[in-house]
Motif scaffolding. Structure first.
Motif, PDB file in Angstrom:
ATOM      1  N   ASP A 213     -31.697   0.321 -36.563  1.00 43.99           N
ATOM      2  CA  ASP A 213     -31.025   1.602 -36.377  1.00 43.99           C
ATOM      3  C   ASP A 213     -29.990   1.915 -37.447  1.00 43.99           C
ATOM      4  O   ASP A 213     -29.856   3.065 -37.873  1.00 43.99           O
ATOM      5  N   SER A 214     -29.231   0.921 -37.878  1.00 43.33           N
ATOM      6  CA  SER A 214     -28.137   1.206 -38.800  1.00 43.33           C
ATOM      7  C   SER A 214     -28.578   1.260 -40.260  1.00 43.33           C
ATOM      8  O   SER A 214     -27.747   1.462 -41.150  1.00 43.33           O
ATOM      9  N   LEU A 215     -29.896   1.124 -40.506  1.00 39.17           N
ATOM     10  CA  LEU A 215     -30.434   1.196 -41.863  1.00 39.17           C
ATOM     11  C   LEU A 215     -31.517   2.259 -42.022  1.00 39.17           C
ATOM     12  O   LEU A 215     -31.752   2.744 -43.131  1.00 39.17           O
ATOM     13  N   ASP A 216     -32.210   2.612 -40.948  1.00 41.56           N
ATOM     14  CA  ASP A 216     -33.375   3.493 -41.021  1.00 41.56           C
ATOM     15  C   ASP A 216     -33.019   4.877 -41.562  1.00 41.56           C
ATOM     16  O   ASP A 216     -32.014   5.477 -41.171  1.00 41.56           O
ATOM     17  N   THR A 217     -33.865   5.383 -42.446  1.00 43.53           N
ATOM     18  CA  THR A 217     -33.761   6.752 -42.929  1.00 43.53           C
ATOM     19  C   THR A 217     -35.152   7.393 -42.907  1.00 43.53           C
ATOM     20  O   THR A 217     -36.164   6.694 -42.904  1.00 43.53           O
ATOM     21  N   ILE A 218     -35.191   8.709 -42.912  1.00 47.08           N
ATOM     22  CA  ILE A 218     -36.442   9.460 -42.802  1.00 47.08           C
ATOM     23  C   ILE A 218     -36.496  10.482 -43.923  1.00 47.08           C
ATOM     24  O   ILE A 218     -35.511  11.193 -44.178  1.00 47.08           O
ATOM     25  N   GLY A 219     -37.642  10.537 -44.618  1.00 50.45           N
ATOM     26  CA  GLY A 219     -37.729  11.481 -45.714  1.00 50.45           C
ATOM     27  C   GLY A 219     -39.148  11.928 -45.995  1.00 50.45           C
ATOM     28  O   GLY A 219     -40.114  11.369 -45.470  1.00 50.45           O
ATOM     29  N   PRO A 220     -39.299  12.946 -46.856  1.00 50.26           N
ATOM     30  CA  PRO A 220     -40.609  13.486 -47.200  1.00 50.26           C
ATOM     31  C   PRO A 220     -41.275  12.689 -48.320  1.00 50.26           C
ATOM     32  O   PRO A 220     -40.615  12.130 -49.189  1.00 50.26           O
ATOM     33  N   MET A 221     -42.595  12.666 -48.288  1.00 54.44           N
ATOM     34  CA  MET A 221     -43.412  12.098 -49.359  1.00 54.44           C
ATOM     35  C   MET A 221     -44.427  13.162 -49.756  1.00 54.44           C
ATOM     36  O   MET A 221     -45.204  13.631 -48.921  1.00 54.44           O
ATOM     37  N   THR A 222     -44.387  13.567 -51.015  1.00 55.27           N
ATOM     38  CA  THR A 222     -45.166  14.710 -51.485  1.00 55.27           C
ATOM     39  C   THR A 222     -45.716  14.405 -52.873  1.00 55.27           C
ATOM     40  O   THR A 222     -45.566  13.298 -53.377  1.00 55.27           O
TER      41      THR A 222
END
Length: 470
Positions: A213-222
């Motif tokens: 939880d304290s490291l996870d990030t979410i982002g786009p891949m295009t």
């Protein structure tokens, strides 16, 4: 601009090109969605990038988008564009496996915040993409490997393997990935696509299976930085359902790219020892080429010294194991046989760390975060490798995973620091595999990183290279 693609290569068009055609009425969301579903059916059995395809709901979403756009209710550049999501985002009424037999029957009664925001932007969700089990280590043996479309013998990166492979292979116009120790950056580099790992907390994690939880990030891949900006603009920002999400104002990342010419206003850091220590010659040469290109684009190159990363890398590994077992413990102890070997090993490590090891890991994280913040004073971005070699052969993954300190040394420290980065292709190796580079920045510098990547991609064509598949 469609880069002079023939009609039968529309699947390789950029997200924004497809958006322009849809907005102008020259392409129907239904037509392009049906085309992508047919391509997935034809191509993906050899790649295994999708764990499930939601064709019926995708076509229904496309019909809705078509009607809305025809009536003048255009929502923006994602409206009617087919994308796909990593199979750890909760989706109302749809199974999300988390890449594991332990969660194969999990069905949420609500959407993850990011999934909801993408739907509100009008995106068409084609399906759910393959990932390493629990977003860690390797694919569950029962679900099979995801295959790199450039070469089946090479690792497609992880844990967002399906997101990288599907985006590169023209099986979606963009995808969602997550990153705890490199899981957007590895598959972006391995598949020759552009991935944005945001500042920790910039995107809501509500309704997302966690690894740590304290490291996870979410982002786009295009397939390029402008497409990533368009996707990120649709979902970045604070969320009352996620109290760890950042409240800072969110710029229009796509609008910030308007009129970008060169990189004259950028100060980009280079640490030669950091770039070259333990890194293979082809990767070094490709990244030196990136430095020279940014010089030509007018950027100011500044010499910096990256703080020592060994302790930060170890801290990331300890935190990941510990926070992962915190989430999985009840299910794991009920039936360990449901878990594959890599995730099970992480569970066992997480269960047995002593308090001094845990304390050291969290103290190390805070110190390293401060060191990185100071490094970025007066600097917009750091040029960095993604991993130390050109690609990673599947047959050598046990060897790489046995030396995680080296393998994760360019990625996991920046999860510890919470730093954003953009990964993009910057060369091709002699074996025919893409080479990736990272631009890492200070907290909340995503707009500047995307501008730099966009400027680089306007001057180069590495992001236009396509894997040797039909």
């Amino acid at each position: 601009m469609l880069y002079n693609l023939p009609d039968d290569d529309l699947h390789y068009a950029s997200l924004l090109d497809v958006a322009s055609l849809i907005k102008a009425g020259d392409l129907s969301p239904v037509t392009v969605t049906q085309m992508m579903l047919e391509r997935i059916a034809a191509i993906d059995p050899a790649l295994n990038s999708y764990l499930s395809v939601t064709g019926e709901s995708a076509l229904a979403e496309a019909e809705t988008a078509k009607a809305e756009i025809a009536s003048g209710r255009y929502r923006g550049p994602l409206h009617g564009v087919p994308i796909a999501i990593k199979d750890l985002f909760h989706t109302k009424g749809v199974a999300s496996t988390f890449g594991s037999l332990a969660y194969k029957d999990f069905v949420s009664d609500k959407d993850a915040t990011i999934g909801h925001r993408l739907k509100m932007a009008g995106a068409i969700i084609l399906g759910r993409l393959h990932l390493h089990e629990g977003a860690f280590g390797e694919h569950h043996p029962a679900l099979g490997r995801c295959i790199n479309p450039w070469n089946k013998d090479y690792w497609p990166g992880g844990s967002s393997s399906g997101s990288g492979a599907a985006t590169a292979a023209g099986l979606c116009f963009g995808s969602l990935g997550t990153d705890t120790g490199g899981s957007i950056r590895f598959p972006s580099a391995a598949n020759g696509v552009t991935g944005l790992k945001p500042t920790w907390g910039r995107a809501s994690r509500y309704g997302v299976f966690p690894l740590a939880d304290s490291l996870d990030t979410i982002g786009p891949m295009t397939r390029n930085a402008a497409d990533a900006a368009a996707m990120f603009s649709a979902f970045a920002g604070a969320d009352p359902m996620d109290p760890t999400s950042l409240a800072a104002p969110v710029p229009d990342y796509l609008a910030a790219l308007d009129g970008v010419l060169g990189a004259r206003d950028m100060r980009i850091g280079v640490d030669t020892a950091y770039l070259e220590t333990g890194v293979d010659d082809e990767t070094i040469a490709a990244i030196r080429g990136v430095v020279e290109m940014f010089k030509a684009l007018g950027a100011t190159i500044v010499e910096v010294k990256v703080p020592a990363r060994v302790d930060a890398t170890f801290a990331q590994m300890v935190i990941t194991d510990t926070e992962s077992v915190y989430f999985h413990k009840k299910v794991y102890e009920a039936d360990k046989s449901l878990f594959g070997p890599q995730l099970a090993a992480a569970m066992e490590r997480g269960l047995h760390y002593d308090s001094m090891t845990l304390a050291k890991a969290y103290i190390t994280r805070d110190r390293f975060k401060g060191e990185i913040a100071r490094m970025f004073e007066g600097m917009d971005a750091l040029i960095s490798p993604v991993y130390p070699m050109v690609g990673a052969l599947y047959d050598k993954m046990d060897e790489h995973l046995a030396d995680l300190q080296s393998f994760l040394g360019f990625t996991s420290p920046f999860n510890v620091a919470g730093s954003p980065s953009v990964t993009m292709p910057c060369g091709m190796a002699a074996v025919g595999m893409p080479i990736g580079v990272q631009l890492i920045g200070p907290h909340l510098s995503e707009a500047g990183l995307l501008k730099a990547a966009h400027a680089y991609q306007q001057a180069t064509d590495w992001h236009l290279r396509r894997p040797p598949i039909s």
